[in-house]
Design a protein around this motif. Structure first.
Motif, PDB file in Angstrom:
ATOM      1  N   LYS A  23     -18.521  32.608  -6.225  1.00 36.57           N
ATOM      2  CA  LYS A  23     -17.404  32.330  -5.447  1.00 36.57           C
ATOM      3  C   LYS A  23     -17.759  31.304  -4.233  1.00 36.57           C
ATOM      4  CE  LYS A  23     -15.399  37.043  -5.435  1.00 36.57           C
ATOM      5  NZ  LYS A  23     -14.985  38.233  -4.737  1.00 36.57           N
ATOM      6  N   THR A  24     -16.602  30.608  -3.704  1.00 36.98           N
ATOM      7  CA  THR A  24     -16.836  29.637  -2.883  1.00 36.98           C
ATOM      8  C   THR A  24     -15.884  30.235  -1.632  1.00 36.98           C
ATOM      9  OG1 THR A  24     -15.082  28.220  -3.881  1.00 36.98           O
ATOM     10  CG2 THR A  24     -17.466  27.700  -4.333  1.00 36.98           C
ATOM     11  N   GLY A  25     -16.233  29.600  -0.600  1.00 36.09           N
ATOM     12  CA  GLY A  25     -15.507  30.162   0.681  1.00 36.09           C
ATOM     13  C   GLY A  25     -15.786  29.471   1.940  1.00 36.09           C
ATOM     14  N   GLU A  26     -14.932  29.342   2.963  1.00 38.11           N
ATOM     15  CA  GLU A  26     -15.226  28.663   4.110  1.00 38.11           C
ATOM     16  C   GLU A  26     -15.992  29.590   5.205  1.00 38.11           C
ATOM     17  OE1 GLU A  26     -12.849  26.900   7.856  1.00 38.11           O
ATOM     18  OE2 GLU A  26     -11.640  27.383   6.088  1.00 38.11           O
ATOM     19  N   VAL A  27     -17.000  28.799   5.873  1.00 31.78           N
ATOM     20  CA  VAL A  27     -17.638  30.097   6.717  1.00 31.78           C
ATOM     21  C   VAL A  27     -17.208  30.181   8.227  1.00 31.78           C
ATOM     22  CG1 VAL A  27     -19.696  29.625   8.321  1.00 31.78           C
ATOM     23  CG2 VAL A  27     -20.035  28.734   5.935  1.00 31.78           C
ATOM     24  N   ILE A  28     -16.810  31.439   8.282  1.00 31.66           N
ATOM     25  CA  ILE A  28     -15.995  31.904   9.339  1.00 31.66           C
ATOM     26  C   ILE A  28     -16.932  31.774  10.794  1.00 31.66           C
ATOM     27  CG2 ILE A  28     -14.791  33.721  10.575  1.00 31.66           C
ATOM     28  CD1 ILE A  28     -14.317  34.573   7.754  1.00 31.66           C
ATOM     29  N   LYS A  29     -18.355  32.227  10.755  1.00 30.46           N
ATOM     30  CA  LYS A  29     -19.197  32.344  11.702  1.00 30.46           C
ATOM     31  C   LYS A  29     -20.802  32.284  11.303  1.00 30.46           C
ATOM     32  CE  LYS A  29     -20.157  35.894  15.394  1.00 30.46           C
ATOM     33  NZ  LYS A  29     -20.032  37.150  15.808  1.00 30.46           N
ATOM     34  N   VAL A  30     -21.549  31.723  12.029  1.00 29.71           N
ATOM     35  CA  VAL A  30     -22.878  31.637  11.874  1.00 29.71           C
ATOM     36  C   VAL A  30     -23.638  32.307  12.947  1.00 29.71           C
ATOM     37  CG1 VAL A  30     -24.849  30.041  11.402  1.00 29.71           C
ATOM     38  CG2 VAL A  30     -22.596  29.129  10.892  1.00 29.71           C
ATOM     39  N   MET A  31     -24.491  33.104  12.331  1.00 32.03           N
ATOM     40  CA  MET A  31     -25.334  33.963  13.241  1.00 32.03           C
ATOM     41  C   MET A  31     -26.946  33.573  13.061  1.00 32.03           C
ATOM     42  SD  MET A  31     -23.441  37.645  12.575  1.00 32.03           S
ATOM     43  CE  MET A  31     -22.687  37.409  11.139  1.00 32.03           C
ATOM     44  N   PRO A  32     -27.299  32.505  13.930  1.00 33.60           N
ATOM     45  CA  PRO A  32     -28.714  31.989  13.783  1.00 33.60           C
ATOM     46  C   PRO A  32     -29.724  33.086  14.174  1.00 33.60           C
ATOM     47  CG  PRO A  32     -27.500  30.734  15.355  1.00 33.60           C
ATOM     48  CD  PRO A  32     -26.663  31.974  14.905  1.00 33.60           C
ATOM     49  N   LYS A  33     -29.641  33.852  15.116  1.00 30.95           N
ATOM     50  CA  LYS A  33     -30.733  34.778  15.183  1.00 30.95           C
ATOM     51  C   LYS A  33     -30.833  35.688  14.196  1.00 30.95           C
ATOM     52  CE  LYS A  33     -30.359  34.884  20.270  1.00 30.95           C
ATOM     53  NZ  LYS A  33     -30.114  35.659  21.376  1.00 30.95           N
ATOM     54  N   GLU A  34     -29.780  36.371  13.661  1.00 25.29           N
ATOM     55  CA  GLU A  34     -29.833  37.194  12.412  1.00 25.29           C
ATOM     56  C   GLU A  34     -30.099  36.451  11.077  1.00 25.29           C
ATOM     57  OE1 GLU A  34     -26.795  37.512  14.025  1.00 25.29           O
ATOM     58  OE2 GLU A  34     -27.896  38.864  15.525  1.00 25.29           O
ATOM     59  N   MET A  35     -29.980  35.071  11.001  1.00 28.86           N
ATOM     60  CA  MET A  35     -30.153  34.253   9.786  1.00 28.86           C
ATOM     61  C   MET A  35     -29.229  34.714   8.667  1.00 28.86           C
ATOM     62  SD  MET A  35     -32.515  31.985  10.166  1.00 28.86           S
ATOM     63  CE  MET A  35     -33.085  31.495   8.841  1.00 28.86           C
ATOM     64  N   LYS A  36     -27.672  34.922   9.291  1.00 27.36           N
ATOM     65  CA  LYS A  36     -26.610  35.260   8.510  1.00 27.36           C
ATOM     66  C   LYS A  36     -25.298  34.486   8.768  1.00 27.36           C
ATOM     67  CE  LYS A  36     -28.253  40.001   7.987  1.00 27.36           C
ATOM     68  NZ  LYS A  36     -28.453  40.188   6.433  1.00 27.36           N
ATOM     69  N   VAL A  37     -24.451  34.579   7.739  1.00 28.16           N
ATOM     70  CA  VAL A  37     -23.097  33.736   8.076  1.00 28.16           C
ATOM     71  C   VAL A  37     -21.950  34.908   7.457  1.00 28.16           C
ATOM     72  CG1 VAL A  37     -23.974  31.581   7.549  1.00 28.16           C
ATOM     73  CG2 VAL A  37     -23.354  32.757   5.596  1.00 28.16           C
TER      74      VAL A  37
END
Length: 79
Positions: A23-37
């Motif tokens: 699947k493809t999609g747009e990134v809503i939020k980036v969480m650099p401390k947790e290394m998650k999107v």
């Protein structure tokens, strides 16, 4: 120390591992401390919601995007 990530909010990414692979999609939020999107429309979970006066007077269930590890997404070039 903050980690420099190659993916930022608004980028189009492709899921390369997990249940939503392909699947493809747009990134809503980036969480650099947790290394998650958070990716729009991917890794949807059904969450139970308690009733409250303003937003949801009846309570019930809502569908919500859950964080995906940054190693499981790849930036789509030219998008």
């Amino acid at each position: 120390m903050a980690v420099k990530l190659k993916i930022k909010k608004g980028d189009t990414v492709k899921i390369i591992a997990g249940d939503d692979k392909g699947k493809t999609g747009e990134v809503i939020k980036v969480m650099p401390k947790e290394m998650k999107v958070l990716v729009k429309g991917c890794k949807i979970a059904k969450k139970a919601v308690k009733p409250d006066q303003e937003k949801n007077p009846d309570g019930g269930f809502i569908n919500k995007e859950m964080p995906i590890d940054i190693s499981n997404v790849a930036k789509v070039e030219g998008a």
